[in-house]
Design an enzyme around this catalytic site. Structure first.
Site, PDB file in Angstrom:
ATOM      1  N   GLY A  24       0.835  -1.195   0.000  1.00 14.94           N
ATOM      2  CA  GLY A  24       0.000   0.000   0.000  1.00 14.94           C
ATOM      3  C   GLY A  24       0.865   1.238   0.000  1.00 14.94           C
ATOM      4  CG  ASP A 137      -9.252   1.445   5.773  1.00 12.51           C
ATOM      5  OD1 ASP A 137     -10.371   1.723   5.283  1.00 12.51           O
ATOM      6  OD2 ASP A 137      -8.362   0.857   5.136  1.00 12.51           O
TER       7      ASP A 137
END
Length: 737
Positions: A24, A137
């Protein structure tokens, strides 16, 4: 899990990295093992961020805070080095399935399961908030469903991105469908934002869809900020809880502690030991069986032609690369990666694509061959498929929740939904895995279904009429601890052979059934303390070869083990009267099925890709088509005489491109309609002349896709290939004009 490449570290602190789980904006997450065999998820910061002084300081603060998160429903930090050249943090590895994967495979969860999920996630958020963190998240992909309850992963790391201009006031970070209104607007966040995300996540678990719809991220965020979601389809028992979490004003949302109290007051949640639906628990149990086993020892060399098999009690249970692959898609999720993956061992990556070669690389033909034009494409079929079957004029696809058929023109013929049969059609996911066979009259599909007793499940073999998709019989596999099917090994002379999880005495062992299809009964049963990886059926015989992580066993028609050998194999097969077994270096050995003695061997064979086949038999079972790994890292195709092992011919192939599967690539070959098919490393599909290996045509429509995600079948003059991304079923002519 992606193989390591030249840019990846091989060792981080005390952990040996096995493969890359995901990547990521902050860096990459790897599967690591300590010297003692402990599995961890290791997050390594990107080099350019490691050079940012302010980012590194925030990372230090974040790791210190994350160490304080030690709740039962979070993945704990076990080690870290914030001063390393590349800062890293290791978290506990949790054996489980992501909530997103479970819902995609099994549909909405029962109310009792969602209530337990709510309590567990609220407790986890409470621990995160008490440590001074905000998750930011929380979403179905960051929630693991394990046997001991739900687990929250990937917490806190995003806070380390607040420095260095990565996120500033007014920026939006997170996953759009699960953001809070204040997060969508880029406003300062509080722990209440995680509670809103929890409400959206619970709604997804209960409804099987995103509460605020699909589409572009901006459109989803607009709905989150400006509209009230329709909760009418939510079960009444869950509606008050979800409604409270989704209050637009942060101060009006309950705290995690209040959520736990709400669940307790409205009825105690399900016992965590049995909180998952049986079909889901079966898959998690398969994962746990692999994870808790110690790693396998180095592979033993294949026996010399004069050697007899090692006839001794099996060694202590060890799980290695072939066991991991043999789960046929059973997955582990890193307790910090949020990424589901089919496990591939790094040793296999080396062996499959870099076999020892000393000869000079051959001269390769040009890849400039005709591009095949699809006969048709179907974008509506339920994909991805774990298996495709070609049955005369019908192509049948099998997914965990549906079996479907299309005709020779690609148009739908019938569908059979899991809900109408009460059977989960496939234990594995994400990797092509045989879960069904065809005996010329009926499709026989292995699955997990209800016994009629509430809460009780059994392993079943379901018979399906391929013309209309109707079920016309089933066999219940008769062992008390059977917990699901890992692989359908095949059908020989009216007998179906199925590898399953769990056996008569040990839940974590595995088994093999031989099932008399005409009598709808078990012909014989073999239970094993180790996990059986795969099986090879000898044509014209009732003998079967089964493999564990480091052992081969031959079983006769009565279910008796006639010999066993301490050999670690990488893709067993049978043909020409032999059992065939390759080692990780690509040496293919033929074993006498009666004694286990080696008859001949061939070196340099490319071992199979995950879910693939390294061999394709000719029509008369006298030839075996194989792929060789050459000195330049490219490949040749050829045929071996099955009687003697002598190569009949061998032809260099055009060079492959560098695809997603590069490094973990293995062979996948298929023979039908006088055509030899091959999937390249870059997922280009090739049609070759089976007598010479000369390319007839290629199809580049799947180029760049991971070849391990492709499923294919051939027959009736066409090749059918399916892929999940893009979700499409393509039919190609066997002999392009």
């Amino acid at each position: 899990m992606q193989p390591l490449d030249g840019m990846d570290p091989r060792q981080v602190g005390p952990y040996t990295l096995v493969g890359r789980l995901g990547a990521g904006g902050m860096g990459a997450v790897y599967l690591g093992r300590s010297a003692g065999g402990r599995a961890v998820a290791v997050k390594v910061v990107r080099p350019e961020l490691a050079e940012d002084t302010e980012f590194r300081q925030r990372f230090r603060q974040e790791v210190a805070a994350a160490r304080r998160v030690s709740g039962a429903f979070t993945a704990a930090v076990v080690d870290a080095d914030t001063e390393a050249a590349l800062p890293w943090m290791a978290t506990a590895f949790v054996p489980g399935l992501s909530l997103r994967q479970v819902v995609e495979r099994h549909g909405p969860l029962p109310v009792a399961t969602v209530r337990t999920l709510a309590a567990g996630l609220a407790e986890a958020l409470g621990e995160v908030h008490r440590a001074g963190l905000i998750h930011r998240d929380l979403k179905p992909g960051n929630v693991l469903l394990a046997l001991d309850g739900p687990h929250v992963i990937d917490f806190g790391i995003s806070r380390a991105a607040d420095a260095g201009g990565l996120t500033t006031t007014g920026s939006v970070i997170g996953s759009a469908p699960y953001m809070s209104p204040e997060q969508a607007l880029g406003e300062p966040l509080t722990p209440a934002g995680d509670v809103f995300s929890l409400g959206s996540t619970l709604a997804y678990a209960a409804l099987g869809r995103n509460l605020f719809g699909e589409g572009a991220g901006a459109a989803v965020l607009f709905r989150i900020v400006n509209t009230e979601p329709d909760l009418g389809e939510l079960p009444a028992e869950l509606r008050p809880l979800v409604t409270a979490c989704l209050a637009k004003t942060p101060a009006h949302r309950p705290t995690p502690r209040q959520l736990v109290a709400h669940v307790a007051q409205s009825g105690h949640p399900t016992d965590p030991d049995g909180w998952l639906p049986p079909a889901v628990a079966t898959e998690v149990r398969a994962v746990r069986a692999v994870l808790t086993a110690p790693p396998a020892p180095p592979p033993m060399p294949p026996p010399a032609p004069s050697d007899a098999p090692i006839d001794q009690p099996p060694p202590a249970r060890r799980i290695g690369r072939r066991t991991l692959l043999g789960l046929g898609g059973a997955v582990l999720v890193a307790g910090g990666a949020g990424t589901a993956f089919a496990l591939i061992n790094r040793d296999r990556d080396r062996g499959s694509s870099t076999g020892k070669q000393t000869a000079a690389p051959p001269v390769r033909p040009s890849a400039d061959v005709p591009e095949a034009v699809p006969l048709w494409q179907n974008r509506d079929a339920n994909l991805p498929c774990v298996q495709l079957l070609s049955l005369d004029g019908v192509v049948v696809g099998i997914t965990p929740r549906q079996v479907w058929a299309v005709g020779g023109d690609g148009k739908p013929k019938w569908t059979l939904d899991a809900g109408t049969t009460g059977v989960s059609f496939a234990l594995g996911s994400g990797v092509p895995t045989p879960v069904a066979g065809f005996d010329g009259h009926r499709i026989h599909l292995a699955g997990l279904g209800s016994t009629g007793v509430p809460g009780s499940m059994a392993t079943l073999l379901l018979a399906i009429d391929p013309a209309e998709g109707k079920t016309d019989g089933k066999v219940t596999l008769d062992q008390p601890h059977a917990a699901g099917v890992l692989r359908f090994a095949g059908i020989r002379s009216g007998t179906a052979y199925v590898i399953g999880l769990g056996q008569g005495q040990h839940q974590d062992g595995s088994n093999m059934w031989a099932i008399d299809l005409a009598g709808r009964r078990t012909a014989w049963f073999h239970g094993d303390d180790a996990l059986l990886v795969e099986a090879a059926l000898l044509p014209g015989s009732d003998r079967v070869l089964v493999s564990t992580a480091d052992r081969l066993k031959a079983i006769d028609g009565s279910g008796t083990v006639t010999w066993q050998a301490g050999i670690q194999s990488f893709g067993i097969a049978a043909g020409g009267g032999w059992f065939l077994t390759p080692d990780k270096e690509g040496t293919l050995t033929a074993l006498d099925p009666a004694t286990g003695k080696a008859a001949w061997n061939v070196r340099g064979i490319t071992t199979p890709r995950l879910g693939g086949s390294a061999y394709a038999h000719g029509p008369d079972d006298s030839l075996l088509h194989c792929q060789w790994t050459d000195a330049d890292g490219e490949f040749s195709i050829g045929a071996v005489d099955l009687k003697s092992g002598a190569p009949r011919w061998k032809t260099p192939l055009p060079p492959d491109g560098n695809g997603i599967g590069n490094g973990a690539y293995g062979a996948d070959l298929l023979h039908a309609d006088d055509t030899l098919y091959r999937i390249g490393r870059d997922s280009v599909v090739w049609a070759l002349d089976p007598a010479t290996g000369k390319p007839r045509w290629k199809y580049s429509g799947y180029k760049g896709t991971d070849p391990a995600t492709l499923t294919w079948t051939a027959g009736a003059g066409r090749l059918c290939v399916s892929a999940p991304k893009p979700s499409i079923l393509t039919a190609l002519p066997a002999k392009a004009s």
